[in-house]
Design an enzyme around this catalytic site. Structure first.
Site, PDB file in Angstrom:
ATOM      1  N   SER A 189       0.795  -1.235   0.000  1.00 38.93           N
ATOM      2  CA  SER A 189       0.000   0.000   0.000  1.00 38.93           C
ATOM      3  C   SER A 189       0.823   1.279   0.000  1.00 38.93           C
ATOM      4  O   SER A 189       0.253   2.371  -0.092  1.00 38.93           O
ATOM      5  CB  SER A 189      -0.946   0.005   1.203  1.00 38.93           C
ATOM      6  OG  SER A 189      -2.015  -0.877   0.996  1.00 38.93           O
ATOM      7  N   LYS A 246       0.183   3.867  -2.604  1.00 37.01           N
ATOM      8  CA  LYS A 246      -0.848   4.904  -2.525  1.00 37.01           C
ATOM      9  C   LYS A 246      -0.291   6.310  -2.406  1.00 37.01           C
ATOM     10  O   LYS A 246      -1.036   7.283  -2.578  1.00 37.01           O
ATOM     11  CB  LYS A 246      -1.796   4.580  -1.374  1.00 37.01           C
ATOM     12  CG  LYS A 246      -2.669   3.363  -1.679  1.00 37.01           C
ATOM     13  CD  LYS A 246      -3.332   2.768  -0.453  1.00 37.01           C
ATOM     14  CE  LYS A 246      -4.095   1.492  -0.849  1.00 37.01           C
ATOM     15  NZ  LYS A 246      -4.403   0.629   0.280  1.00 37.01           N
ATOM     16  N   SER A 306      -6.019   3.678   4.260  1.00 36.69           N
ATOM     17  CA  SER A 306      -5.428   2.798   3.244  1.00 36.69           C
ATOM     18  C   SER A 306      -6.496   2.020   2.473  1.00 36.69           C
ATOM     19  O   SER A 306      -6.332   0.837   2.152  1.00 36.69           O
ATOM     20  CB  SER A 306      -4.438   1.820   3.893  1.00 36.69           C
ATOM     21  OG  SER A 306      -3.571   1.258   2.928  1.00 36.69           O
ATOM     22  N   LYS A 351       3.212   6.677   4.525  1.00 38.06           N
ATOM     23  CA  LYS A 351       2.243   5.632   4.166  1.00 38.06           C
ATOM     24  C   LYS A 351       2.854   4.269   4.433  1.00 38.06           C
ATOM     25  O   LYS A 351       3.999   4.000   4.052  1.00 38.06           O
ATOM     26  CB  LYS A 351       1.848   5.748   2.684  1.00 38.06           C
ATOM     27  CG  LYS A 351       0.760   4.774   2.271  1.00 38.06           C
ATOM     28  CD  LYS A 351      -0.564   5.147   2.893  1.00 38.06           C
ATOM     29  CE  LYS A 351      -1.567   3.999   2.781  1.00 38.06           C
ATOM     30  NZ  LYS A 351      -1.250   2.886   3.720  1.00 38.06           N
TER      31      LYS A 351
END
Length: 390
Positions: free
Chosen positions: A69, A72, A129, A232
């Protein structure tokens, strides 16, 4: 002919990256320094000074690995730029498609046809997320998820990043979906130039759907590490634990990326290890702020008589503590420039030196546009010079 205006200051010395797995100062014009070992369980890692992009530590930083993730941050960057360019608005209400609602993994459980603002969806990506929110945003910005992924890969090219390729906007495992620690650090560095990106990724918790659904940021460094304010996380079985983040202390902003750390919370532990190393060992000095005037140059045949030479971005040097007196800088600008001059046009340079030897050159640019003088203005100037009469 260039006119040299030399400004000597007490500043800091420029350091360079080490070989993989150790932080080491390259000698060059600098005295030899001891190798300082920094062990990390991450398969790949990088510690970068955010303003200059200077690498302070790296381990396999160009190795292409599944980013999970952490993907992202690129999703957010592309979407934020679309907002800034006026292509979409934060207030836009977006209906979730069957495709978005059908996403698995981390999500906000969008229902087909459910409406949510673009801002809430972006927060859901940055804080929660949410994979379903990624697809909804992608479809709204680009018309389809596939077209949005093309935008993500084009942004990689625009940034000159060659280690990575994205197959989706959310980071679930897919053949050929890879990124390097270096590329992710550079994407985060680019993202932090945008106030909306910084705002989204700094949110610790958020009430969605009027408080019916609570989001808590997966980046626990926002709570656990003093100075951490963006980043992130990512995890899949294939990618293991990953984190791209940034923290600032005493004017020094660092970016840390760790990939494929082995066990839960290890991505936080290894990032903190990098930050502790960086903040203990290095200092930062602001040589020039963005837009700071470094010289004034006379203009020939222009509608104004002079133009300011400025640095476009902050000029920051990161140095090892104790090396402060070995760096100087000088500004080189021409004796005169001729109109027309475009705003942002290169008209000089700022040279950073270590022990008298150049180590970095930064362009100085025109602070404003200068149009060429009209015929009447030109003859008026000649008349004034000849007669002394204004």
């Amino acid at each position: 002919m260039w006119k040299k205006m030399i400004i000597w200051i007490t500043a800091f010395t420029l350091l360079f990256p080490a070989a993989a797995g150790a932080a080491k100062i390259k000698t060059g014009q600098q005295p030899a320094q001891p190798v300082v070992q920094l062990e990390t369980t991450a398969q790949s890692a990088v510690l970068m000074e955010a303003n200059s992009g200077q690498i302070l530590y790296e381990k396999n930083m160009h190795q292409a690995l599944p980013p999970a993730s952490v993907t992202k941050i690129m999703t957010l960057l592309v979407a934020v730029e679309a907002v800034e360019q006026g292509k979409v608005k934060l207030e836009d209400r977006i209906k979730a498609s069957e495709n978005a609602a059908g996403m698995g993994g981390s999500q906000i459980y969008l229902e087909p046809g459910e409406e949510m603002t673009l801002k809430d969806l972006l927060i859901s990506i940055a804080v929660g997320s949410a994979n379903d929110a990624c697809v909804a945003v992608a479809e709204h910005v680009a018309g389809s998820h596939e077209a949005f992924v093309e935008m993500m890969n084009q942004k990689l090219k625009d940034l000159g990043l060659k280690d990575s390729k994205f197959v989706n906007a959310y980071g679930l495992p897919a053949e050929g979906h890879v990124a390097s620690a270096y590329d992710l650090a550079m994407i985060l560095r680019e993202g932090m130039k945008h106030p909306l990106f910084r705002e989204l990724t700094s949110i610790k918790e958020y009430d969605l759907r009027g408080g019916e659904f609570k989001l808590y940021n997966t980046n626990k460094l926002l709570w656990w590490y003093n100075g951490a304010d963006t980043g992130k996380t990512g995890w899949t079985t294939e990618a293991k634990y990953c984190l791209a983040s940034s923290a600032q202390r005493d004017g020094l902003r660092l970016i840390a990326v760790v990939m494929a750390t082995p066990e839960p919370r290890s991505h936080f532990r290894e990032s903190i290890k990098l930050y502790n190393y960086g903040f203990a060992r290095y200092k930062a000095v602001n040589i020039s702020q963005a837009g700071q005037v470094q010289g004034v140059i006379p203009v020939s045949k222009g509608q104004v008589k002079q133009v300011k030479a400025v640095s476009q971005e902050p000029v920051v040097m990161v140095v090892e503590k104790g090396q402060e007196k070995k760096v100087t800088y000088k500004v080189e600008i021409p004796a005169r420039v001729q109109a027309p001059i475009k705003k942002g046009q290169k008209i000089g340079k700022l040279i950073i030196m270590f022990e008298g030897q150049p180590v970095k050159i930064v362009d100085l640019v025109a602070a404003r546009e200068v149009e060429a003088a009209t015929l009447n203005q030109h003859f008026g100037a000649i008349w004034q010079k000849a007669t002394g009469i204004k």
